[in-house]
Design an enzyme around this catalytic site. Structure first.
Site, PDB file in Angstrom:
ATOM      1  N   LYS A   8      -1.037  -3.828 -16.466  1.00 24.05           N
ATOM      2  CA  LYS A   8      -0.968  -2.353 -16.417  1.00 24.05           C
ATOM      3  C   LYS A   8       0.400  -1.914 -16.923  1.00 24.05           C
ATOM      4  O   LYS A   8       1.360  -2.693 -16.923  1.00 24.05           O
ATOM      5  CB  LYS A   8      -1.171  -1.817 -15.005  1.00 24.05           C
ATOM      6  CG  LYS A   8      -0.184  -2.330 -13.924  1.00 24.05           C
ATOM      7  CD  LYS A   8       1.077  -1.524 -13.732  1.00 24.05           C
ATOM      8  CE  LYS A   8       1.966  -2.088 -12.617  1.00 24.05           C
ATOM      9  NZ  LYS A   8       3.372  -1.756 -12.715  1.00 24.05           N
ATOM     10  N   GLY A  88       6.787 -10.885 -12.831  1.00 27.06           N
ATOM     11  CA  GLY A  88       7.932 -10.077 -12.408  1.00 27.06           C
ATOM     12  C   GLY A  88       8.435  -9.176 -13.510  1.00 27.06           C
ATOM     13  O   GLY A  88       9.620  -8.898 -13.617  1.00 27.06           O
ATOM     14  N   GLY A  90       6.791  -6.106 -14.196  1.00 29.88           N
ATOM     15  CA  GLY A  90       6.308  -4.740 -13.980  1.00 29.88           C
ATOM     16  C   GLY A  90       4.953  -4.503 -14.628  1.00 29.88           C
ATOM     17  O   GLY A  90       4.505  -3.363 -14.750  1.00 29.88           O
ATOM     18  N   GLY A  92       2.196  -6.047 -13.439  1.00 34.14           N
ATOM     19  CA  GLY A  92       1.196  -6.135 -12.379  1.00 34.14           C
ATOM     20  C   GLY A  92       0.245  -7.318 -12.441  1.00 34.14           C
ATOM     21  O   GLY A  92      -0.838  -7.271 -11.843  1.00 34.14           O
ATOM     22  N   GLY A  94       0.131 -10.346 -11.058  1.00 33.72           N
ATOM     23  CA  GLY A  94      -0.254 -10.951  -9.780  1.00 33.72           C
ATOM     24  C   GLY A  94      -1.238 -10.061  -9.029  1.00 33.72           C
ATOM     25  O   GLY A  94      -2.241 -10.534  -8.477  1.00 33.72           O
ATOM     26  N   SER A  95      -0.966  -8.755  -9.036  1.00 32.20           N
ATOM     27  CA  SER A  95      -1.837  -7.807  -8.346  1.00 32.20           C
ATOM     28  C   SER A  95      -3.219  -7.781  -8.994  1.00 32.20           C
ATOM     29  O   SER A  95      -4.248  -7.692  -8.307  1.00 32.20           O
ATOM     30  CB  SER A  95      -1.244  -6.391  -8.421  1.00 32.20           C
ATOM     31  OG  SER A  95       0.065  -6.385  -7.920  1.00 32.20           O
ATOM     32  N   SER A  96      -3.244  -7.843 -10.321  1.00 33.22           N
ATOM     33  CA  SER A  96      -4.514  -7.801 -11.044  1.00 33.22           C
ATOM     34  C   SER A  96      -5.320  -9.078 -10.791  1.00 33.22           C
ATOM     35  O   SER A  96      -6.544  -9.023 -10.599  1.00 33.22           O
ATOM     36  CB  SER A  96      -4.235  -7.632 -12.541  1.00 33.22           C
ATOM     37  OG  SER A  96      -5.426  -7.447 -13.245  1.00 33.22           O
ATOM     38  N   ASP A 125      -0.103  -2.325  -5.616  1.00 32.95           N
ATOM     39  CA  ASP A 125      -0.758  -2.099  -6.916  1.00 32.95           C
ATOM     40  C   ASP A 125      -2.183  -2.645  -6.956  1.00 32.95           C
ATOM     41  O   ASP A 125      -2.922  -2.380  -7.906  1.00 32.95           O
ATOM     42  CB  ASP A 125       0.030  -2.785  -8.046  1.00 32.95           C
ATOM     43  CG  ASP A 125       1.354  -2.103  -8.326  1.00 32.95           C
ATOM     44  OD1 ASP A 125       1.600  -1.020  -7.766  1.00 32.95           O
ATOM     45  OD2 ASP A 125       2.135  -2.662  -9.113  1.00 32.95           O
TER      46      ASP A 125
HETATM   47  C1  LIG Z   1       7.061  -0.917  -8.965  1.00 31.62           C
HETATM   48  C2  LIG Z   1       5.569  -0.995  -8.830  1.00 31.62           C
HETATM   49  C3  LIG Z   1       4.946   0.244  -9.521  1.00 31.62           C
HETATM   50  O1  LIG Z   1       3.617   0.112  -9.830  1.00 31.62           O
HETATM   51  O2  LIG Z   1       4.932  -2.119  -9.427  1.00 31.62           O
HETATM   52  P1  LIG Z   1       5.535  -3.413 -10.220  1.00 31.62           P
HETATM   53  O3  LIG Z   1       6.498  -2.926 -11.229  1.00 31.62           O
HETATM   54  O4  LIG Z   1       6.169  -4.311  -9.197  1.00 31.62           O
HETATM   55  O5  LIG Z   1       4.348  -4.053 -10.879  1.00 31.62           O
HETATM   56  C4  LIG Z   1       5.143  -1.007  -7.334  1.00 31.62           C
HETATM   57  O6  LIG Z   1       5.667   0.118  -6.667  1.00 31.62           O
HETATM   58  C5  LIG Z   1       5.556  -2.253  -6.599  1.00 31.62           C
HETATM   59  O7  LIG Z   1       4.954  -2.256  -5.340  1.00 31.62           O
HETATM   60  P2  LIG Z   1       4.638  -3.651  -4.568  1.00 31.62           P
HETATM   61  O8  LIG Z   1       3.936  -4.583  -5.473  1.00 31.62           O
HETATM   62  O9  LIG Z   1       4.020  -3.304  -3.271  1.00 31.62           O
HETATM   63  O10 LIG Z   1       6.064  -4.191  -4.320  1.00 31.62           O
HETATM   64  P3  LIG Z   1       6.467  -5.469  -3.459  1.00 31.62           P
HETATM   65  O11 LIG Z   1       6.921  -6.517  -4.407  1.00 31.62           O
HETATM   66  O12 LIG Z   1       5.408  -5.786  -2.469  1.00 31.62           O
HETATM   67  O13 LIG Z   1       7.692  -4.819  -2.671  1.00 31.62           O
HETATM   68  C6  LIG Z   1       8.914  -5.431  -2.570  1.00 31.62           C
HETATM   69  C7  LIG Z   1       9.882  -4.507  -1.867  1.00 31.62           C
HETATM   70  O14 LIG Z   1      10.153  -3.356  -2.682  1.00 31.62           O
HETATM   71  C8  LIG Z   1      10.347  -2.208  -1.885  1.00 31.62           C
HETATM   72  N1  LIG Z   1       9.357  -1.164  -2.197  1.00 31.62           N
HETATM   73  C9  LIG Z   1       8.150  -1.485  -2.770  1.00 31.62           C
HETATM   74  C10 LIG Z   1       7.232  -0.489  -3.080  1.00 31.62           C
HETATM   75  C11 LIG Z   1       7.579   0.840  -2.758  1.00 31.62           C
HETATM   76  N2  LIG Z   1       6.733   1.849  -3.025  1.00 31.62           N
HETATM   77  N3  LIG Z   1       8.772   1.130  -2.189  1.00 31.62           N
HETATM   78  C12 LIG Z   1       9.668   0.137  -1.910  1.00 31.62           C
HETATM   79  O15 LIG Z   1      10.746   0.417  -1.404  1.00 31.62           O
HETATM   80  C13 LIG Z   1      10.206  -2.657  -0.436  1.00 31.62           C
HETATM   81  O16 LIG Z   1      11.486  -2.952   0.045  1.00 31.62           O
HETATM   82  C14 LIG Z   1       9.384  -3.935  -0.566  1.00 31.62           C
HETATM   83  O17 LIG Z   1       9.606  -4.825   0.502  1.00 31.62           O
HETATM   84  N1  LIG Z   2      -0.989 -14.783  -9.538  1.00 30.85           N
HETATM   85  C1  LIG Z   2       0.310 -14.453  -9.644  1.00 30.85           C
HETATM   86  N2  LIG Z   2       0.793 -14.044 -10.827  1.00 30.85           N
HETATM   87  C2  LIG Z   2       2.098 -13.664 -10.938  1.00 30.85           C
HETATM   88  N3  LIG Z   2       2.972 -13.692  -9.946  1.00 30.85           N
HETATM   89  C3  LIG Z   2       2.560 -14.084  -8.741  1.00 30.85           C
HETATM   90  C4  LIG Z   2       1.209 -14.488  -8.542  1.00 30.85           C
HETATM   91  N4  LIG Z   2       1.084 -14.808  -7.248  1.00 30.85           N
HETATM   92  C5  LIG Z   2       2.285 -14.620  -6.679  1.00 30.85           C
HETATM   93  N5  LIG Z   2       3.188 -14.203  -7.555  1.00 30.85           N
HETATM   94  C6  LIG Z   2       4.598 -13.828  -7.252  1.00 30.85           C
HETATM   95  O1  LIG Z   2       4.695 -12.394  -7.375  1.00 30.85           O
HETATM   96  C7  LIG Z   2       5.840 -12.016  -8.157  1.00 30.85           C
HETATM   97  C8  LIG Z   2       5.572 -10.723  -8.976  1.00 30.85           C
HETATM   98  O2  LIG Z   2       4.381 -10.814  -9.658  1.00 30.85           O
HETATM   99  P1  LIG Z   2       3.892  -9.955 -10.917  1.00 30.85           P
HETATM  100  O3  LIG Z   2       2.645  -9.264 -10.518  1.00 30.85           O
HETATM  101  O4  LIG Z   2       3.823 -10.826 -12.096  1.00 30.85           O
HETATM  102  O5  LIG Z   2       5.051  -8.941 -11.224  1.00 30.85           O
HETATM  103  P2  LIG Z   2       5.265  -7.383 -11.041  1.00 30.85           P
HETATM  104  O6  LIG Z   2       5.143  -7.099  -9.566  1.00 30.85           O
HETATM  105  O7  LIG Z   2       6.654  -7.161 -11.559  1.00 30.85           O
HETATM  106  O8  LIG Z   2       4.260  -6.665 -11.861  1.00 30.85           O
HETATM  107  C9  LIG Z   2       6.113 -13.215  -9.045  1.00 30.85           C
HETATM  108  O9  LIG Z   2       7.468 -13.295  -9.352  1.00 30.85           O
HETATM  109  C10 LIG Z   2       5.633 -14.399  -8.205  1.00 30.85           C
HETATM  110  O10 LIG Z   2       6.700 -14.900  -7.417  1.00 30.85           O
END
Ligand SMILES: C[C@@](CO)(OP(=O)(O)O)[C@H](O)COP(=O)(O)OP(=O)(O)OC[C@H]1O[C@@H](n2ccc(N)nc2=O)[C@H](O)[C@@H]1O
Ligand SMILES: Nc1ncnc2c1ncn2[C@@H]1O[C@H](COP(=O)(O)OP(=O)(O)O)[C@@H](O)[C@H]1O
Length: 272
Positions: A8, A88, A90, A92, A94-96, A125
């Site tokens: 995403k 890592g 951004g 998504g 792992g979430s997907s 996400d």
């Molecule tokens: C930034 C976003 C945007 O889509 O996605 P990614 O870039 O990671 O894919 C999300 O908000 C990623 O949310 P999420 O996937 O829950 O983050 P996590 O790794 O679980 O959160 C790690 C830490 O970031 C902080 N956190 C997270 C989400 C949020 N809305 N506020 C926060 O302050 C919290 O301290 C949390 O403990």
């Molecule tokens: N299936 C997976 N794919 C990617 N990362 C994963 C997965 N399962 C656990 N993780 C952990 O989650 C962290 C963030 O995952 P990812 O979704 O790739 O990044 P972001 O949250 O930045 O979009 C990774 O650094 C890894 O430690």
């Protein structure tokens, strides 16, 4: 059973403030990409066999354990995860992966299970990826409203810099907070091929942690991409190309120094 777990991008992300539990309240537009990881799943009589990194910590494994437990262990599953999205970044991935495992297991072993709650327990996400397409999100990403996006050619670039989400959020200060995104104006600009009036409140914190990311953004702009922005907590950036040939050329140039791919968002059938 084979499934695509699309990445995403966030078409704008505004941090509205910080909640008492420390999480940040956000307003963002999610758009699923036409490319991502691949998952292969097959039923087993019992247990979970998983091939991929991180073993039982992998979000795909955790999603399987959560679903099967909630469904009362009707059977088991073998999962092979083929990663293609950078981690890592951004995007998504792992979430997907987790969302696709939930959907696949529901198809294999239908049960009265609240998939949305399981998804949210796995990550903020994950609920979006149950829907796919595009959606406006509030809260920490769990309050979703599906959106129609015009079809667009997108180029995604992730430099080698790995930005852990908690680190970027920890760096966010009240001066990074912003108002709600102007959703209608963003959609209109995307339809017209103009520069969308969006921003990502996490760019400031990410640029403070890694100032060289500013040059990455400038480079994508210099290649003629429109609406260049960091996705989520970075460090991937994306931008829109004029057409497929422009997208292909740009991704090829960027691939010399990092992860680069082009694909589509929006339109009918462009995303899973
Ligand atoms: C930034 C976003 C945007 O889509 O996605 P990614 O870039 O990671 O894919 C999300 O908000 C990623 O949310 P999420 O996937 O829950 O983050 P996590 O790794 O679980 O959160 C790690 C830490 O970031 C902080 N956190 C997270 C989400 C949020 N809305 N506020 C926060 O302050 C919290 O301290 C949390 O403990
Ligand atoms: N299936 C997976 N794919 C990617 N990362 C994963 C997965 N399962 C656990 N993780 C952990 O989650 C962290 C963030 O995952 P990812 O979704 O790739 O990044 P972001 O949250 O930045 O979009 C990774 O650094 C890894 O430690």
């Amino acid at each position: 059973m084979e499934r695509l777990a699309p990445g995403k991008v966030n078409l704008g992300l505004s941090l509205l403030g910080r909640r008492p539990d420390g999480y940040h309240e956000l307003h963002t537009l999610f758009a699923a990409l036409s490319f991502g990881d691949r998952l292969f799943l097959e039923p087993l009589p019992q247990g979970i066999e998983f091939r991929g990194r991180y073993g039982k910590q992998n979000l795909a494994y955790r999603a399987a354990a959560l679903y099967l437990e909630a469904a009362g262990w009707p059977g088991g599953v073998r999962i092979v995860l083929e990663k293609a999205l950078p981690e890592g970044a951004g995007l998504g991935g792992g979430s997907s992966d987790a969302a696709q495992v939930l959907l696949a297991l529901r198809a294999l072993y239908p049960a009265e299970v609240d998939l949305f709650s399981l998804a949210l327990a796995l990550g903020a996400d994950v609920p979006f990826f149950l829907l796919g397409g595009a959606a406006e999100a509030r809260g920490i990403g769990e309050r979703l409203r599906p959106l129609a996006l015009p079809p667009l050619w997108v180029v995604v670039y992730a430099p080698g810099v790995r930005l852990p989400t908690p680190r970027v959020y920890a760096e966010a200060k009240p001066h990074d907070y912003a108002p709600e995104l102007p959703v209608e104006a963003i959609l209109e600009a995307l339809r017209r091929g103009e520069e969308p009036p969006y921003w990502n409140s996490l760019e400031g914190p990410a640029f403070r942690l890694y100032p060289e990311l500013k040059e990455v953004k400038a480079r994508l702009r210099a290649l003629g991409l429109r609406g260049v922005l960091m996705s989520g907590s970075g460090s991937a950036f994306f931008g829109f190309a004029e057409d497929e040939a422009h997208a292909q050329r740009t991704a090829k140039a960027l691939a010399l120094s990092g992860y680069a791919r082009y694909g589509r968002i929006g339109g009918e059938g462009a995303t899973p």
